[in-house]
Motif scaffolding. Structure first.
Motif: not given
Length: 381
Positions: A284-285, A334, A373-376
């Protein structure tokens, strides 16, 4: 009431008062009873400045060569200065001061006290909280490194109460040729610490450093928190001081603080570091954000804070004019483990520009860790 009865009542009141002088007190936030030593021995309990009776100082007991020092007292060519109030204690060879306190089992506490060197360059103090009339290992605090400009520092150490009836002991283990040569001790305080919890808004505990040791309101030099090798339970709750040197706990009453009322000054370059271990999910990031600034304490020049998380790191430069201010830093990483160590240190050594030779450094504050949640992209951002 006639004169005879009045005298009897006064004698009873006096006996009750004297019987409580060395009783145990329950303190939650502030000075111990007579913690600033402003109430001193009677004249017949002093030989010059040397305390001759074990219970001469109200609320305290002493052992060894202890002196009751008045501000302005001379020692050779040196004038002894007491920064708060008019009196302090000097601990000579193998000397101790002790006070009984009431604690609540299981609670976290922090002791704060002020001290100054007088003779030796490598003076140390042992601090312990022990069950009444028992012996226990000491926690040792070195006081030779200068971080303040006037020779005085405040120090803190933490502990978890294992018992209710306890004794706070401050001891000078040094043995000098001059038995009077030893550190001065001024104010002594105790504070209950409230362990903060991780929240959805921050996976780190005490990321804003608001929960920490007692800060003396009239002391303008902050509180030094010793390395974890000196202190089993950090008074900066949630954090580990994992370095060879101390970090400084500062308040907004005397310093420039980026957010809230408290912050940390990294005062000894790479030898001054704090860390915290946090639970993470592999793969996870996360975003680690923080403030970097200066304390408005004549600490000028190029500064650099390094932040580490897992295998990633970021360097945040800050050009200090010594007048306050801050910028924001960020590290995106990460997680590669279920336990990630978040760590901060100062790259450079910095000294104040007031010719005191005292160390200083960048301030860090408002440290937050959040899952993205939605890392670029992963990595430093």
């Amino acid at each position: 009431m006639d004169a005879m009865k009045m005298q009897k009542v006064m004698r009873v009141v006096l006996v009750l008062f004297l019987s409580t002088c060395h009783a145990a007190f329950s303190i939650t936030d502030g000075l111990l009873p007579n913690g600033n030593f402003e109430v001193g021995p009677k004249k017949e309990q002093l030989k010059g400045s040397v305390v001759t009776a074990q219970n001469a100082i109200p609320n305290w007991s002493v052992t060894g060569y202890v002196e009751y020092i008045k501000s302005g007292q001379k020692q050779g060519d040196m004038v002894l200065v007491v920064p708060e109030g008019a009196y302090a204690i000097r601990l000579g060879n193998e000397a101790s001061i002790k006070q009984n306190v009431k604690l609540t089992k299981g609670l976290h506490y922090a002791i704060t006290f002020s001290a100054a060197r007088t003779c030796a360059q490598e003076e140390k103090l042992n601090v312990s909280v022990v069950p009444t009339n028992e012996k226990r290992d000491w926690g040792q605090i070195p006081i030779q490194t200068m971080y303040g400009s006037n020779g005085w520092e405040s120090f803190s150490c933490g502990f978890v109460a294992d018992f209710q009836d306890a004794q706070i002991v401050i001891h000078n283990p040094g043995v000098e040729e001059d038995p009077a040569c030893g550190p001065l001790i001024d104010s002594v305080a105790l504070k209950v610490l409230n362990p903060p919890r991780r929240t959805r808004a921050n996976l780190l505990k005490n990321g804003n450093f608001e929960e920490g040791p007692y800060v003396f309101p009239n002391a303008s030099w902050g509180v030094l928190i010793p390395p974890h090798i000196e202190d089993a339970h950090s008074p900066l709750i949630g954090w580990i001081v994992e370095s060879l040197k101390a970090v400084k706990y500062i308040d907004s009453e005397h310093y420039s603080v980026p957010e809230g009322k408290r912050a940390i000054e990294l005062v000894a370059g790479k030898e001054s570091a704090i860390a915290q271990v946090v639970m993470t999910t592999v793969g996870r990031t996360y975003d680690l954000t923080f403030a970097v600034g200066d304390a408005s304490n004549a600490c000028e020049g190029s500064m650099m804070v390094e932040a580490f998380a897992g295998r990633d790191t970021v360097q945040v430069p800050y050009q200090s004019k010594g007048k306050g201010g801050f910028i924001r830093g960020k590290l995106r990483f990460k997680a590669v483990s279920t336990r990630t160590r978040v760590r901060f240190l100062s790259t450079y050594y910095t000294m104040k520009n007031d010719n005191s030779g005292s160390l200083c450094g960048p301030v860090i504050d408002d440290v937050k860790l959040l899952s993205v949640r939605y890392p670029r992209r992963a990595g430093a951002a």
